[in-house]
Motif scaffolding. Structure first.
Motif, short mmCIF file in Angstrom:
data_model
loop_
_atom_site.label_atom_id
_atom_site.label_comp_id
_atom_site.label_asym_id
_atom_site.label_seq_id
_atom_site.Cartn_x
_atom_site.Cartn_y
_atom_site.Cartn_z
N THR A 121 0.77 -1.19 -0.08
CA THR A 121 -0.11 -0.04 -0.11
C THR A 121 0.76 1.35 0.11
OG1 THR A 121 -1.92 -1.20 1.11
CG2 THR A 121 -1.87 1.22 1.24
N LEU A 122 1.83 1.18 0.92
CA LEU A 122 2.56 2.41 0.89
C LEU A 122 3.54 2.53 -0.46
CD1 LEU A 122 4.48 2.04 4.18
CD2 LEU A 122 2.78 3.60 3.70
N ILE A 123 3.88 1.51 -1.28
CA ILE A 123 4.47 1.68 -2.63
C ILE A 123 3.63 2.11 -3.45
CG2 ILE A 123 5.11 0.28 -4.50
CD1 ILE A 123 7.51 0.69 -2.68
N ILE A 124 2.36 1.64 -3.44
CA ILE A 124 1.36 2.26 -4.41
C ILE A 124 1.07 3.64 -4.14
CG2 ILE A 124 -1.15 2.12 -5.06
CD1 ILE A 124 -1.20 -0.87 -4.60
N ALA A 125 1.16 4.15 -2.89
CA ALA A 125 0.80 5.41 -2.71
C ALA A 125 1.91 6.27 -3.21
CB ALA A 125 0.66 5.60 -0.99
N GLY A 126 3.21 5.74 -3.04
CA GLY A 126 4.47 6.46 -3.75
C GLY A 126 4.23 6.70 -5.30
N MET A 127 3.69 5.44 -5.71
CA MET A 127 3.46 5.50 -7.40
C MET A 127 2.75 6.54 -7.81
SD MET A 127 3.46 1.32 -7.77
CE MET A 127 2.81 1.60 -9.22
N LEU A 128 1.55 6.80 -7.02
CA LEU A 128 0.69 7.73 -7.34
C LEU A 128 1.09 9.14 -7.00
CD1 LEU A 128 -1.12 5.06 -7.48
CD2 LEU A 128 -3.04 6.38 -6.75
N SER A 129 2.03 9.39 -6.37
CA SER A 129 2.46 10.80 -5.87
C SER A 129 3.32 11.33 -6.75
CB SER A 129 2.93 10.56 -4.51
OG SER A 129 1.77 9.97 -3.80
N VAL A 130 4.11 10.55 -7.58
CA VAL A 130 5.28 11.17 -8.45
C VAL A 130 5.18 11.33 -9.85
CG1 VAL A 130 7.02 10.41 -6.77
CG2 VAL A 130 6.50 8.95 -8.28
N LEU A 334 -3.22 18.94 -15.50
CA LEU A 334 -3.18 18.31 -16.75
C LEU A 334 -1.95 18.19 -17.30
CD1 LEU A 334 -6.18 20.07 -18.79
CD2 LEU A 334 -6.41 18.07 -17.89
N THR A 335 -0.92 19.02 -16.87
CA THR A 335 0.39 18.75 -17.12
C THR A 335 1.14 17.87 -16.64
OG1 THR A 335 0.43 21.22 -18.24
CG2 THR A 335 2.56 20.00 -17.80
N ILE A 336 0.86 17.82 -15.07
CA ILE A 336 1.72 16.95 -14.59
C ILE A 336 1.13 15.61 -14.00
CG2 ILE A 336 2.82 18.91 -13.12
CD1 ILE A 336 0.73 18.80 -10.74
N MET A 337 0.10 15.49 -14.87
CA MET A 337 -0.77 14.22 -14.60
C MET A 337 0.11 12.92 -15.08
SD MET A 337 -4.56 13.48 -16.11
CE MET A 337 -5.12 14.73 -15.26
N ALA A 338 0.88 13.02 -16.03
CA ALA A 338 1.65 11.90 -16.67
C ALA A 338 2.60 11.22 -15.79
CB ALA A 338 2.35 12.25 -17.72
N ARG A 339 2.60 9.91 -15.59
CA ARG A 339 3.30 9.04 -14.77
C ARG A 339 4.37 8.04 -15.51
NH1 ARG A 339 1.27 11.92 -11.93
NH2 ARG A 339 0.27 11.72 -10.11
N GLY A 340 5.78 8.06 -15.04
CA GLY A 340 6.67 7.58 -15.99
C GLY A 340 7.75 6.95 -15.17
N GLU A 341 9.17 7.50 -15.36
CA GLU A 341 10.40 6.86 -15.15
C GLU A 341 10.20 6.87 -13.25
OE1 GLU A 341 10.83 11.36 -15.25
OE2 GLU A 341 9.98 9.63 -16.58
N PHE A 342 9.89 7.78 -12.75
CA PHE A 342 10.01 7.83 -11.24
C PHE A 342 8.97 6.72 -10.74
CE2 PHE A 342 11.44 12.52 -11.40
CZ PHE A 342 12.85 11.94 -11.78
N THR A 343 7.79 6.66 -11.17
CA THR A 343 6.80 5.64 -10.74
C THR A 343 7.36 4.23 -10.93
OG1 THR A 343 4.89 7.08 -11.38
CG2 THR A 343 4.56 4.71 -10.96
N ILE A 344 7.91 4.05 -11.95
CA ILE A 344 8.66 2.68 -12.25
C ILE A 344 9.74 2.48 -11.20
CG2 ILE A 344 10.24 1.33 -13.90
CD1 ILE A 344 7.42 1.66 -14.58
N ILE A 345 10.54 3.50 -10.55
CA ILE A 345 11.57 3.25 -9.90
C ILE A 345 11.00 2.81 -8.48
CG2 ILE A 345 13.31 4.68 -8.36
CD1 ILE A 345 13.96 6.35 -10.97
N VAL A 346 9.92 3.59 -8.28
CA VAL A 346 9.16 3.26 -6.91
C VAL A 346 8.80 1.73 -7.00
CG1 VAL A 346 7.34 3.65 -5.40
CG2 VAL A 346 8.21 5.81 -6.42
N ALA A 347 8.15 1.37 -8.02
CA ALA A 347 7.66 -0.08 -8.19
C ALA A 347 8.68 -0.89 -7.95
CB ALA A 347 6.87 0.05 -9.46
#
Length: 406
Positions: A121-130, A334-347
């Motif tokens: 759950t903590l990892i998912i929260a981190g993924m959604l935040s970056v 709208l501009t900061i909505m995309a998720r990418g490299e940092f989300t993958i790092i957290v996962a």
């Protein structure tokens, strides 16, 4: 080596074709390149002498993609004034805090809702935040919004988000990988990261006279060697201090933005930014195995919906608190909505810590959807604004003045 070079050449030709098609359709190249990377990844077919799996060349393509991130963020740093960012310090802290806290809380709630264990759950929260710095930079450049009123706040929120990422990774690394688990060690690590970032702001304000002399190089060849070599060194050194290498490149760009050589550097960077940036998004798609995505589809879609809501709300709050119009505030979300490299790092941190294998397809699908949807929504921000304005009946200060004059 010859076969590897042929693979790299084939990959670059595919990138060129996808970019040309996107240009003809007047569409952002980001979704095209990501989907292309997925289609020609590990499970792609071999047609005659053409092998689209890119197994041998994967490392080289990934490295070229990492260079793309550095050039994208370095260019973005050059586009902004540090003095204006410092003046907007309070707005950045408020906006960044709202953005991180709202998305993190939504991630926690979602993790518990789908019955994930605590660490997952903590990892998912981190993924959604970056957010994705690389995609945000590309969107701002592609849509020619680097001079918009809201863009400096977006840049500041990206920096704030990276500080959060440094804190989060430090804590979770200690919990999952058995590293520095003491509170004192974590605090020291975070303070070093923040101090390092502040150092570049000081250099940007006090250092231009010295930097102007150091960069007063007549030869374009030597000039570009000096600038780019320093950029790569600073990016690599930043990573040793738990500051993302891409943010290191951004900070170096910010430091040079106040010098008299900034325009000269921009002109030299643009071709590298466009070429290597395209390779990054292609390489990102190569890392996604489409056959693993089915089981995590509904989980990822739920997270996407929460992220869209969280980003729109956070963008509106941050923008309005900073005195921006509803339209500019909506552009932030709208501009900061995309998720990418940092989300993958957290996962990947969660996977390295032995957490649920579901994190891999979940993160891949979540990132893929938002990496495509984010730039699309940003491109169509005018239509999104008109639609939401019909619902909420916004009246911006500028519009009020016009009505009074009438």
């Amino acid at each position: 080596m010859d076969h590897m070079m042929f693979e790299v050449g084939t990959a670059l030709i595919l990138v060129a074709i996808a970019s040309a098609i996107a240009g003809k359709l007047k569409f952002s190249i980001i979704p095209f390149l990501i989907v292309l990377g997925m289609l020609v990844g590990p499970h792609a077919p071999t047609i005659g002498i053409l092998d689209f799996k890119f197994i041998e060349s994967q490392g080289i393509i990934d490295f070229l993609g990492q260079m793309g991130i550095l050039f994208l963020l370095f260019y973005l740093g050059l586009e902004f004034s540090v003095q204006k960012l410092i003046k907007s310090g309070r707005n950045i802290v408020v906006g960044g805090t709202v953005y991180v806290v709202l998305n993190f809380v939504l991630g926690l709630a979602y993790g518990f809702l789908i019955n994930m264990p605590l660490y997952e759950t903590l990892i998912i929260a981190g993924m959604l935040s970056v957010s994705s710095s690389a995609i945000v930079a590309k969107v701002l450049v592609d849509l020619r919004r680097t001079g918009n009123a809201e863009t400096e706040l977006i840049l500041g929120m990206i920096l704030f988000d990276d500080i959060f990422l440094a804190v989060f990774l430090s804590i979770m690394s200690g919990l999952l990988l058995g590293g520095a688990t003491s509170v004192g060690a974590t605090i020291i690590s975070v303070c070093i990261s923040i101090g390092y970032m502040l150092l570049f702001f000081v250099i940007a304000r006090k250092g231009p006279p010295i930097l102007n002399k150091l960069l007063n190089i007549t030869s374009s060849e030597i000039f570009i060697i000096v600038v780019f070599s320093t950029m790569f060194f600073i990016a690599g050194f930043s990573e040793t201090l738990h500051v993302a290498e891409a943010i290191g490149a951004l900070l170096f760009g910010l430091a040079l933005s106040e010098t008299e050589h900034s325009e000269r550097i921009e002109q030299l960077v643009i071709p590298f930014r466009d070429f290597f940036g395209a390779i990054f998004f292609f390489s990102f798609g190569l890392g996604i195995d489409p056959t693993t995505l089915g089981n995590a589809l509904w989980l990822a879609l739920g997270a996407v919906v929460l992220t869209i809501i969280g980003n729109l709300v956070a963008g509106m709050i941050a923008g309005r608190k900073a005195g921006l119009s509803h339209k500019s505030s909506l552009n932030i979300g709208l501009t900061i909505m995309a998720r990418g490299e940092f989300t993958i790092i957290v996962a990947n941190l969660g996977l390295a810590g032995g957490l649920s294998a579901m994190l891999k397809p979940f993160s891949a699908l979540y990132v893929l959807i938002l990496a495509i949807l984010g730039p699309l929504l940003a491109k169509e921000s005018k239509r999104v604004y008109r639609g939401m304005n019909q619902l909420f009946k916004w009246t911006d200060p500028v519009e009020k003045v016009k009505k009074r004059k009438a």
